[in-house]
Structures are given as C-alpha cells and as structure tokens.
Design an enzyme around this catalytic site. Structure first.
Site, PDB file in Angstrom:
ATOM      1  N   GLU A 189      -2.493   7.968   9.243  1.00  0.00           N
ATOM      2  CA  GLU A 189      -1.032   7.805   9.331  1.00  0.00           C
ATOM      3  C   GLU A 189      -0.497   8.419  10.627  1.00  0.00           C
ATOM      4  O   GLU A 189       0.490   7.952  11.181  1.00  0.00           O
ATOM      5  CB  GLU A 189      -0.344   8.447   8.118  1.00  0.00           C
ATOM      6  N   CYS A 248     -11.041   2.569   0.653  1.00  0.00           N
ATOM      7  CA  CYS A 248      -9.635   2.919   0.878  1.00  0.00           C
ATOM      8  C   CYS A 248      -9.195   2.094   2.074  1.00  0.00           C
ATOM      9  O   CYS A 248      -9.911   2.041   3.083  1.00  0.00           O
ATOM     10  CB  CYS A 248      -9.489   4.409   1.189  1.00  0.00           C
ATOM     11  N   CYS A 255      -4.279  -1.642  -1.709  1.00  0.00           N
ATOM     12  CA  CYS A 255      -4.491  -0.209  -1.919  1.00  0.00           C
ATOM     13  C   CYS A 255      -5.494  -0.064  -3.063  1.00  0.00           C
ATOM     14  O   CYS A 255      -5.261  -0.589  -4.163  1.00  0.00           O
ATOM     15  CB  CYS A 255      -3.164   0.442  -2.297  1.00  0.00           C
ATOM     16  N   ASP A 303       0.878  -1.181   0.000  1.00  0.00           N
ATOM     17  CA  ASP A 303       0.000   0.000   0.000  1.00  0.00           C
ATOM     18  C   ASP A 303       0.912   1.227   0.000  1.00  0.00           C
ATOM     19  O   ASP A 303       2.142   1.102   0.057  1.00  0.00           O
ATOM     20  CB  ASP A 303      -0.869  -0.024   1.280  1.00  0.00           C
ATOM     21  N   SER A 304       0.311   2.414  -0.028  1.00  0.00           N
ATOM     22  CA  SER A 304       1.109   3.637   0.068  1.00  0.00           C
ATOM     23  C   SER A 304       1.603   3.877   1.493  1.00  0.00           C
ATOM     24  O   SER A 304       2.508   4.672   1.700  1.00  0.00           O
ATOM     25  CB  SER A 304       0.242   4.825  -0.348  1.00  0.00           C
ATOM     26  N   HIS A 329      -7.117   2.574   4.277  1.00  0.00           N
ATOM     27  CA  HIS A 329      -6.888   3.324   5.516  1.00  0.00           C
ATOM     28  C   HIS A 329      -8.167   3.465   6.352  1.00  0.00           C
ATOM     29  O   HIS A 329      -8.095   3.747   7.544  1.00  0.00           O
ATOM     30  CB  HIS A 329      -6.377   4.739   5.198  1.00  0.00           C
TER      31      HIS A 329
HETATM   32  N1  DGL Z   1      -4.738   3.202   1.211  1.00  0.00           N
HETATM   33  C1  DGL Z   1      -4.829   3.639  -0.116  1.00  0.00           C
HETATM   34  C2  DGL Z   1      -6.117   3.202  -0.811  1.00  0.00           C
HETATM   35  O1  DGL Z   1      -6.674   2.191  -0.442  1.00  0.00           O
HETATM   36  C3  DGL Z   1      -4.506   5.062  -0.496  1.00  0.00           C
HETATM   37  C4  DGL Z   1      -4.116   6.124   0.423  1.00  0.00           C
HETATM   38  C5  DGL Z   1      -3.313   7.216  -0.278  1.00  0.00           C
HETATM   39  O2  DGL Z   1      -2.104   7.041  -0.356  1.00  0.00           O
HETATM   40  O3  DGL Z   1      -3.889   8.209  -0.775  1.00  0.00           O
HETATM   41  O4  DGL Z   1      -6.539   3.810  -1.745  1.00  0.00           O
END
Ligand code: DGL
Length: 272
Positions: A153, A185, A74, A11-12, A187
C-alpha cells in the site's frame, strides 16, 4: 440483467488491481469498476464475520448499481464469505482461491506447494483444504505474511526492507524445497520480483489473475451477458478513504499495471 452493466471488482485496498489488470486487458469493451475498501484495510487481521459483513455491504451497494458480475479480488474476503455470498445474492460472484489452486496443482512437479496469504486466509485453512481436496498427494506449507500488505500500500515494492521481510517469511518454505509458491493474497503479485529473488528462479510463482479473467469470460458467454458495444469500456477506480492512498504506490502501481491513468475517487459506502 443488462449486457451493458458493469463488472465490479473489490478488495481491501490496491491489491485487487492485480486481478483487475487481467480482467481489463481481457475485456477492453466492458465497463469495469474497481473498489478498494481502504477505510477498513487490512482485512487480514479482522475476524471473518466482520470481513464477510464488509464484503456483503460492498456487494449490496454495487448490485443496486446493477453490476452484472462481482469479482471478490481479495482472498481474505473470499475465504470469509464467497460461499455465503453466492447463496445470498442473485448474481455471478467469483473469487481467486479455486483458480489459484488449480494453477498451482498444474505447476508443481514435486508436489510441495507453499502458500502465502494474510493471517485471516491462512487461519481459515481455505487454501490448505482446497489444495488437498484437488490432490491428496500434495504437501502444503502455509505462511501468513501480514507485513507485506502495508508495504505494498505504501509503494515499497522493491525496497531492501521488503526483501529482508520476505527472507524472514520465506526461508522455512525454501528449506522444505517447495517448487511452487502460490500467492494467496492479491497484494503479493506486486512483490513478484522480490519474492522470486528470495525463493530462487526455479520456483514457480502462481497467482490467478489470468485464470480469473478466463473464468469471467466463460460465465459471461454462458449467460449471454458480454457487452455488444464495440466502443472502449469505462474504467472507474474508487477507494473508501482517499487519505490512505500513497502517491508512491500510484506512481509505481501505474507502471506495474501498465495503465496510462490511475486516478482514484473517494467513495465511502458507510457514510450516512
Ligand atoms: N488483498 C487481500 C487478500 O487478497 C487482503 C489484504 C488485507 O487487507 O489484509 O487477501
């Protein structure tokens, strides 16, 4: 390909750990590697071609280490590059969009589904298309929520500020009387408690961690790639910029993920 090779998720940042949690609990004996590309976070505000390039470079790197399967944990990278990655690389690669869509369609009773994600994912139309392809009756209310990513984060999982921002993002979806909210997402599951409070107890919150773990099982069984080793699998956590890791996130994230240890090492794939 070797049965004892690792499963890789990326993921990011720390978002994809919400999927890794389910995969780790489904496969105690498999070696699992997690990579968060914090050096390039957020992916959500970057052009799709750039996100795809990062995703390909990450996949390339881990295929050289003989990964037997890659999970793009992600949504932004899945929307930008899953299809192309499947064509390009000779290994099983999956992402969270299709499993999430399946679960949301099963969960809704009034066919009003809200989807929240990054600007990149919402702008790509990937969820809107996938939901409407699965069920023409469904009404989709999409909302980009970029401010959630830095909050997660930073470990701001339950704060007042997080709740206020959630109220701003979600009021219009609540007015539309959605009965299902798809967390598009990785996150966002960390914010589940706050999101549920804001949309109300009657709204189903959907994220596809468990669905992905089952899809992984299905693929590894079909390809006869499940590890035959009965000992506990290794867990390794890497990020591309350790300075971006918040101590508060590690404390709360460890609890949320039900992990005894959550220790990240720096792995900068881009340093020469
Ligand atoms: N967690 C990531 C997603 O599911 C993206 C978060 C990001 O880096 O903008 O899209």
């Amino acid at each position: 390909m070797d049965k004892n090779s690792p499963i890789v998720l990326f993921d990011s940042g720390v978002g994809g750990l919400t999927i890794a949690k389910e995969v780790m609990s489904e496969f105690p004996n498999e070696d699992i590697i997690y990579f968060g590309d914090t050096a390039h976070l957020p992916y959500g505000s970057r052009p799709q071609a750039e996100v795809r390039k990062f995703a390909f470079e990450i996949i390339d790197y881990f295929l050289e280490l003989e990964a037997k399967m890659v999970i793009i944990a992600c949504n932004t990278a899945t929307a930008a590059g899953l299809k192309a990655a499947k064509k390009k690389f000779g290994v099983s690669i999956i992402g969270p969009i299709q499993p999430g869509v399946r679960e949301a369609i099963l969960a809704t009773s009034n066919n009003k589904i809200g989807v929240i994600a990054t600007e990149g994912t919402i702008g790509s139309g990937a969820y809107q298309r996938a939901l409407q392809t699965k069920s023409a009756d469904v009404e989709v209310y999409a909302q980009a929520c970029p401010k959630f990513i830095p909050l997660v984060e930073a470990g701001e999982l339950y704060s007042q500020k997080t709740k206020q921002i959630a109220q701003r993002y979600l009021t219009s979806l609540v007015k539309e009387e959605i009965d299902t909210l798809l967390l598009g997402c990785t996150h966002f599951p960390y914010l589940g408690k706050v999101l549920q409070e804001v949309v109300g107890e009657s709204v189903n919150l959907i994220y596809p961690g468990r669905g992905i773990a089952l899809q992984v099982r299905d693929i590894l069984e079909r390809k006869a790639l499940l590890s035959p080793t009965p000992t506990k699998g290794k867990r390794e956590f890497y990020i591309s910029d350790l300075d971006k890791l918040s101590a508060k996130f590690v404390r709360l994230g460890k609890e949320f993920l039900n992990l005894k240890e959550l220790e990240f090492k720096e792995l900068d794939l881009w340093s020469s």
